[in-house]
Motif scaffolding. Structure first.
Motif, PDB file in Angstrom:
ATOM      1  N   GLN A   1       6.048  -0.666  -2.841  1.00 58.61           N
ATOM      2  CA  GLN A   1       5.772  -2.040  -2.460  1.00 58.61           C
ATOM      3  C   GLN A   1       5.079  -2.043  -1.100  1.00 58.61           C
ATOM      4  O   GLN A   1       5.486  -1.329  -0.184  1.00 58.61           O
ATOM      5  CB  GLN A   1       7.060  -2.853  -2.399  1.00 58.61           C
ATOM      6  N   LEU A   2       4.039  -2.841  -0.995  1.00 56.37           N
ATOM      7  CA  LEU A   2       3.199  -2.823   0.200  1.00 56.37           C
ATOM      8  C   LEU A   2       3.267  -4.167   0.919  1.00 56.37           C
ATOM      9  O   LEU A   2       2.914  -5.200   0.356  1.00 56.37           O
ATOM     10  CB  LEU A   2       1.756  -2.503  -0.195  1.00 56.37           C
ATOM     11  N   GLN A   3       3.737  -4.125   2.163  1.00 52.65           N
ATOM     12  CA  GLN A   3       3.752  -5.318   3.006  1.00 52.65           C
ATOM     13  C   GLN A   3       2.409  -5.462   3.712  1.00 52.65           C
ATOM     14  O   GLN A   3       1.759  -4.471   4.039  1.00 52.65           O
ATOM     15  CB  GLN A   3       4.887  -5.226   4.027  1.00 52.65           C
ATOM     16  N   THR A   4       2.023  -6.693   3.969  1.00 52.23           N
ATOM     17  CA  THR A   4       0.692  -6.919   4.539  1.00 52.23           C
ATOM     18  C   THR A   4       0.542  -6.292   5.923  1.00 52.23           C
ATOM     19  O   THR A   4      -0.559  -5.907   6.299  1.00 52.23           O
ATOM     20  CB  THR A   4       0.371  -8.423   4.603  1.00 52.23           C
ATOM     21  N   ASN A   5       1.643  -6.158   6.669  1.00 56.50           N
ATOM     22  CA  ASN A   5       1.519  -5.567   8.003  1.00 56.50           C
ATOM     23  C   ASN A   5       1.301  -4.053   7.969  1.00 56.50           C
ATOM     24  O   ASN A   5       1.057  -3.432   9.006  1.00 56.50           O
ATOM     25  CB  ASN A   5       2.739  -5.912   8.876  1.00 56.50           C
ATOM     26  N   LYS A   6       1.387  -3.455   6.775  1.00 47.11           N
ATOM     27  CA  LYS A   6       1.128  -2.026   6.627  1.00 47.11           C
ATOM     28  C   LYS A   6      -0.242  -1.748   6.012  1.00 47.11           C
ATOM     29  O   LYS A   6      -0.622  -0.586   5.830  1.00 47.11           O
ATOM     30  CB  LYS A   6       2.203  -1.387   5.743  1.00 47.11           C
ATOM     31  N   VAL A   7      -0.976  -2.793   5.673  1.00 46.67           N
ATOM     32  CA  VAL A   7      -2.226  -2.629   4.935  1.00 46.67           C
ATOM     33  C   VAL A   7      -3.251  -1.819   5.703  1.00 46.67           C
ATOM     34  O   VAL A   7      -3.913  -0.940   5.145  1.00 46.67           O
ATOM     35  CB  VAL A   7      -2.789  -4.007   4.529  1.00 46.67           C
ATOM     36  N   ARG A   8      -3.415  -2.103   6.992  1.00 44.72           N
ATOM     37  CA  ARG A   8      -4.437  -1.384   7.758  1.00 44.72           C
ATOM     38  C   ARG A   8      -4.183   0.116   7.732  1.00 44.72           C
ATOM     39  O   ARG A   8      -5.102   0.914   7.537  1.00 44.72           O
ATOM     40  CB  ARG A   8      -4.500  -1.884   9.208  1.00 44.72           C
ATOM     41  N   SER A   9      -2.932   0.514   7.904  1.00 46.30           N
ATOM     42  CA  SER A   9      -2.596   1.936   7.884  1.00 46.30           C
ATOM     43  C   SER A   9      -2.846   2.537   6.513  1.00 46.30           C
ATOM     44  O   SER A   9      -3.486   3.585   6.386  1.00 46.30           O
ATOM     45  CB  SER A   9      -1.137   2.133   8.287  1.00 46.30           C
ATOM     46  N   VAL A  10      -2.378   1.873   5.461  1.00 48.03           N
ATOM     47  CA  VAL A  10      -2.516   2.423   4.109  1.00 48.03           C
ATOM     48  C   VAL A  10      -3.985   2.562   3.726  1.00 48.03           C
ATOM     49  O   VAL A  10      -4.397   3.565   3.122  1.00 48.03           O
ATOM     50  CB  VAL A  10      -1.743   1.557   3.095  1.00 48.03           C
ATOM     51  N   VAL A  11      -4.791   1.583   4.076  1.00 52.80           N
ATOM     52  CA  VAL A  11      -6.218   1.643   3.759  1.00 52.80           C
ATOM     53  C   VAL A  11      -6.899   2.835   4.436  1.00 52.80           C
ATOM     54  O   VAL A  11      -7.894   3.357   3.932  1.00 52.80           O
ATOM     55  CB  VAL A  11      -6.901   0.312   4.155  1.00 52.80           C
ATOM     56  N   SER A  12      -6.332   3.306   5.531  1.00 48.91           N
ATOM     57  CA  SER A  12      -6.965   4.403   6.271  1.00 48.91           C
ATOM     58  C   SER A  12      -6.880   5.743   5.538  1.00 48.91           C
ATOM     59  O   SER A  12      -7.680   6.643   5.816  1.00 48.91           O
ATOM     60  CB  SER A  12      -6.331   4.539   7.662  1.00 48.91           C
ATOM     61  N   TYR A  13      -5.922   5.892   4.597  1.00 47.41           N
ATOM     62  CA  TYR A  13      -5.790   7.187   3.925  1.00 47.41           C
ATOM     63  C   TYR A  13      -5.731   7.100   2.398  1.00 47.41           C
ATOM     64  O   TYR A  13      -6.060   8.066   1.715  1.00 47.41           O
ATOM     65  CB  TYR A  13      -4.545   7.944   4.420  1.00 47.41           C
ATOM     66  N   ALA A  14      -5.297   5.988   1.840  1.00 48.68           N
ATOM     67  CA  ALA A  14      -5.085   5.918   0.386  1.00 48.68           C
ATOM     68  C   ALA A  14      -6.399   5.802  -0.366  1.00 48.68           C
ATOM     69  O   ALA A  14      -7.283   5.036   0.015  1.00 48.68           O
ATOM     70  CB  ALA A  14      -4.183   4.740   0.043  1.00 48.68           C
TER      71      ALA A  14
END
Length: 230
Positions: free
Chosen positions: A83-96
Protein backbone atom coordinates in the motif's frame (compact mmCIF):
# COMPACT_ATOMS: atom_id res chain seq x y z
CA UNK A 1 25.36 -21.45 3.11
CA UNK A 2 22.86 -18.79 2.18
CA UNK A 3 23.61 -18.99 -1.53
CA UNK A 4 22.72 -22.69 -1.56
CA UNK A 5 19.56 -22.12 0.47
CA UNK A 6 18.36 -19.55 -2.05
CA UNK A 7 19.46 -21.70 -4.98
CA UNK A 8 17.40 -24.60 -3.61
CA UNK A 9 14.40 -22.36 -2.97
CA UNK A 10 14.60 -20.98 -6.49
CA UNK A 11 14.83 -24.46 -8.00
CA UNK A 12 11.69 -25.55 -6.15
CA UNK A 13 9.76 -22.40 -7.11
CA UNK A 14 10.80 -22.86 -10.73
CA UNK A 15 9.61 -26.46 -10.60
CA UNK A 16 6.22 -25.34 -9.31
CA UNK A 17 5.90 -22.61 -11.94
CA UNK A 18 6.82 -24.99 -14.75
CA UNK A 19 4.37 -27.60 -13.47
CA UNK A 20 1.58 -25.01 -13.27
CA UNK A 21 2.38 -23.81 -16.79
CA UNK A 22 2.20 -27.36 -18.15
CA UNK A 23 -1.15 -27.92 -16.45
CA UNK A 24 -2.48 -24.65 -17.89
CA UNK A 25 -1.07 -25.21 -21.37
CA UNK A 26 1.17 -22.17 -21.06
CA UNK A 27 4.87 -21.51 -21.63
CA UNK A 28 7.25 -20.73 -18.76
CA UNK A 29 8.39 -17.66 -20.72
CA UNK A 30 4.96 -16.09 -20.14
CA UNK A 31 5.61 -15.79 -16.38
CA UNK A 32 7.77 -13.19 -14.65
CA UNK A 33 8.97 -14.28 -11.22
CA UNK A 34 9.20 -11.38 -8.78
CA UNK A 35 11.31 -12.17 -5.73
CA UNK A 36 9.68 -10.44 -2.76
CA UNK A 37 12.55 -9.44 -0.52
CA UNK A 38 10.73 -7.53 2.22
CA UNK A 39 12.43 -8.24 5.58
CA UNK A 40 15.41 -9.85 3.79
CA UNK A 41 18.78 -8.07 3.51
CA UNK A 42 20.31 -6.52 0.42
CA UNK A 43 22.83 -9.36 0.42
CA UNK A 44 19.97 -11.70 -0.52
CA UNK A 45 19.07 -9.40 -3.41
CA UNK A 46 22.65 -9.73 -4.64
CA UNK A 47 22.51 -13.51 -4.38
CA UNK A 48 19.23 -13.56 -6.30
CA UNK A 49 20.81 -11.39 -8.98
CA UNK A 50 23.71 -13.85 -9.21
CA UNK A 51 21.14 -16.61 -9.78
CA UNK A 52 19.48 -14.72 -12.62
CA UNK A 53 16.60 -12.96 -10.87
CA UNK A 54 16.15 -9.40 -12.10
CA UNK A 55 12.71 -8.52 -10.69
CA UNK A 56 12.59 -7.57 -7.00
CA UNK A 57 9.45 -6.78 -5.01
CA UNK A 58 9.17 -4.65 -1.89
CA UNK A 59 6.21 -3.29 0.07
CA UNK A 60 7.70 -0.69 2.43
CA UNK A 61 9.34 2.39 1.00
CA UNK A 62 11.87 2.93 3.79
CA UNK A 63 13.23 -0.58 3.39
CA UNK A 64 12.96 -0.61 -0.40
CA UNK A 65 14.67 2.73 -0.94
CA UNK A 66 17.65 1.66 1.15
CA UNK A 67 18.03 -1.64 -0.71
CA UNK A 68 17.61 -0.02 -4.11
CA UNK A 69 20.38 2.42 -3.25
CA UNK A 70 22.63 -0.34 -1.94
CA UNK A 71 22.06 -2.40 -5.09
CA UNK A 72 22.16 0.49 -7.55
CA UNK A 73 25.03 -1.15 -9.46
CA UNK A 74 22.78 -4.11 -10.41
CA UNK A 75 20.46 -4.23 -13.42
CA UNK A 76 17.22 -4.79 -11.50
CA UNK A 77 13.58 -3.81 -11.87
CA UNK A 78 12.08 -2.84 -8.53
CA UNK A 79 8.38 -3.61 -8.07
CA UNK A 80 6.54 -1.70 -5.34
CA UNK A 81 3.74 -4.02 -4.21
CA UNK A 82 2.60 -2.59 -0.87
CA UNK A 83 0.00 0.00 0.00
CA UNK A 84 1.38 3.36 -1.04
CA UNK A 85 0.75 6.59 0.85
CA UNK A 86 0.97 9.82 -1.09
CA UNK A 87 3.75 11.16 1.14
CA UNK A 88 5.97 8.28 -0.01
CA UNK A 89 5.33 8.76 -3.73
CA UNK A 90 8.36 10.91 -4.49
CA UNK A 91 10.70 8.33 -2.97
CA UNK A 92 9.04 5.34 -4.63
CA UNK A 93 9.06 7.01 -8.05
CA UNK A 94 12.82 7.48 -7.72
CA UNK A 95 13.55 3.73 -7.88
CA UNK A 96 10.45 1.68 -8.79
CA UNK A 97 9.98 0.48 -12.34
CA UNK A 98 6.49 -0.88 -11.71
CA UNK A 99 3.98 0.03 -9.01
CA UNK A 100 1.43 -2.75 -8.42
CA UNK A 101 -0.74 -1.02 -5.81
CA UNK A 102 -2.46 1.93 -7.50
CA UNK A 103 -5.94 1.93 -5.99
CA UNK A 104 -7.32 5.49 -5.92
CA UNK A 105 -7.43 8.61 -8.13
CA UNK A 106 -5.54 10.76 -5.63
CA UNK A 107 -2.60 8.38 -5.84
CA UNK A 108 -2.67 8.56 -9.65
CA UNK A 109 -2.43 12.36 -9.45
CA UNK A 110 0.49 12.22 -7.02
CA UNK A 111 2.35 9.57 -9.04
CA UNK A 112 1.93 11.48 -12.29
CA UNK A 113 3.19 14.70 -10.73
CA UNK A 114 6.31 13.06 -9.31
CA UNK A 115 7.01 10.98 -12.44
CA UNK A 116 6.95 14.13 -14.57
CA UNK A 117 9.12 15.98 -12.06
CA UNK A 118 11.64 13.11 -12.13
CA UNK A 119 11.52 12.81 -15.92
CA UNK A 120 10.43 9.16 -15.68
CA UNK A 121 7.64 6.96 -17.03
CA UNK A 122 6.36 4.54 -14.40
CA UNK A 123 4.50 1.32 -15.17
CA UNK A 124 1.36 1.09 -13.03
CA UNK A 125 -1.11 -1.65 -12.17
CA UNK A 126 -4.61 -1.16 -10.80
CA UNK A 127 -4.86 -3.04 -7.51
CA UNK A 128 -8.26 -4.67 -7.22
CA UNK A 129 -9.70 -5.96 -3.96
CA UNK A 130 -11.14 -9.46 -4.14
CA UNK A 131 -12.51 -9.59 -0.59
CA UNK A 132 -13.09 -5.99 0.61
CA UNK A 133 -11.09 -6.60 3.79
CA UNK A 134 -10.08 -3.25 5.27
CA UNK A 135 -6.38 -2.53 5.32
CA UNK A 136 -5.37 -4.75 2.39
CA UNK A 137 -5.72 -2.05 -0.25
CA UNK A 138 -7.34 -2.25 -3.64
CA UNK A 139 -10.28 -0.68 -5.43
CA UNK A 140 -13.62 -2.43 -5.77
CA UNK A 141 -13.85 -4.21 -9.14
CA UNK A 142 -16.58 -1.91 -10.45
CA UNK A 143 -14.30 1.10 -9.98
CA UNK A 144 -11.28 -0.44 -11.69
CA UNK A 145 -12.07 0.53 -15.33
CA UNK A 146 -12.37 4.22 -14.49
CA UNK A 147 -9.17 4.15 -12.45
CA UNK A 148 -7.41 2.36 -15.30
CA UNK A 149 -8.54 5.08 -17.70
CA UNK A 150 -7.18 7.71 -15.33
CA UNK A 151 -3.78 6.06 -15.26
CA UNK A 152 -3.77 5.64 -19.03
CA UNK A 153 -4.40 9.35 -19.55
CA UNK A 154 -1.91 10.57 -16.94
CA UNK A 155 1.39 12.04 -18.09
CA UNK A 156 4.39 10.11 -16.80
CA UNK A 157 2.45 6.90 -16.16
CA UNK A 158 1.85 3.77 -18.24
CA UNK A 159 -1.14 1.56 -17.54
CA UNK A 160 0.18 -2.01 -17.64
CA UNK A 161 -2.63 -4.07 -16.14
CA UNK A 162 -4.08 -5.23 -12.82
CA UNK A 163 -2.96 -6.77 -9.54
CA UNK A 164 -4.75 -8.54 -6.71
CA UNK A 165 -4.12 -10.62 -3.60
CA UNK A 166 -6.15 -13.79 -3.06
CA UNK A 167 -8.96 -13.35 -0.51
CA UNK A 168 -8.32 -14.42 3.05
CA UNK A 169 -9.94 -17.78 3.64
CA UNK A 170 -11.49 -17.81 0.19
CA UNK A 171 -11.03 -19.90 -2.93
CA UNK A 172 -8.09 -18.42 -4.85
CA UNK A 173 -9.08 -20.10 -8.12
CA UNK A 174 -12.52 -18.48 -8.06
CA UNK A 175 -11.04 -15.11 -7.12
CA UNK A 176 -8.39 -15.24 -9.83
CA UNK A 177 -11.02 -16.24 -12.39
CA UNK A 178 -12.93 -13.04 -11.55
CA UNK A 179 -9.72 -11.04 -11.76
CA UNK A 180 -8.97 -12.48 -15.18
CA UNK A 181 -12.38 -11.39 -16.49
CA UNK A 182 -11.78 -7.87 -15.22
CA UNK A 183 -8.27 -7.80 -16.69
CA UNK A 184 -9.59 -8.87 -20.09
CA UNK A 185 -12.30 -6.20 -19.99
CA UNK A 186 -9.73 -3.49 -19.23
CA UNK A 187 -7.42 -4.79 -21.93
CA UNK A 188 -10.16 -4.35 -24.54
CA UNK A 189 -10.00 -0.60 -23.94
CA UNK A 190 -6.26 -0.50 -23.22
CA UNK A 191 -4.41 -3.13 -25.31
CA UNK A 192 -1.09 -2.40 -23.60
CA UNK A 193 -2.50 -3.41 -20.21
CA UNK A 194 -1.32 -7.00 -20.55
CA UNK A 195 0.06 -7.61 -17.04
CA UNK A 196 -1.88 -9.68 -14.52
CA UNK A 197 -0.02 -9.72 -11.22
CA UNK A 198 -1.43 -12.51 -9.04
CA UNK A 199 -0.18 -15.48 -7.08
CA UNK A 200 2.22 -15.77 -4.19
CA UNK A 201 3.98 -18.64 -2.42
CA UNK A 202 0.78 -20.48 -1.50
CA UNK A 203 -1.32 -19.96 -4.64
CA UNK A 204 1.01 -19.96 -7.63
CA UNK A 205 -0.81 -22.69 -9.53
CA UNK A 206 -4.35 -21.24 -9.54
CA UNK A 207 -2.96 -17.82 -10.43
CA UNK A 208 -1.08 -19.20 -13.42
CA UNK A 209 -4.12 -21.27 -14.42
CA UNK A 210 -6.13 -18.05 -14.59
CA UNK A 211 -3.70 -15.97 -16.60
CA UNK A 212 -1.16 -14.51 -14.19
CA UNK A 213 1.83 -13.02 -15.99
CA UNK A 214 3.67 -11.95 -12.83
CA UNK A 215 3.88 -13.96 -9.59
CA UNK A 216 5.19 -12.48 -6.35
CA UNK A 217 7.11 -15.00 -4.24
CA UNK A 218 8.90 -14.42 -0.96
CA UNK A 219 8.69 -17.21 1.64
CA UNK A 220 8.89 -20.13 -0.80
CA UNK A 221 11.97 -18.58 -2.37
CA UNK A 222 13.83 -17.16 0.61
CA UNK A 223 12.43 -18.92 3.68
CA UNK A 224 10.99 -17.38 6.82
CA UNK A 225 12.86 -14.58 8.47
CA UNK A 226 12.24 -12.08 11.26
CA UNK A 227 11.58 -8.54 10.09
CA UNK A 228 14.65 -6.35 9.86
CA UNK A 229 14.73 -3.19 11.95
CA UNK A 230 14.13 0.14 10.23
Amino acid sequence: MRREEIRAGLAEVERRIEEACRAAGRHRSEITLIAVTKTYPASDVRLLNDLGIRDIGENRDQEAAAKAAECADLDLTWHFIGQLQTNKVRSVVSYAGMIHSVDRPRLVTALAREAVRAGREIDCLVQVTLDSVAGRGGIEPEGAPALAAGIASAEGLRLRGVMAVAPLGGNPAEAFARLRELAEAIRKDHPGADVLSAGMSEDLAPAIAHGATHVRVGTALLGRRKAIVG
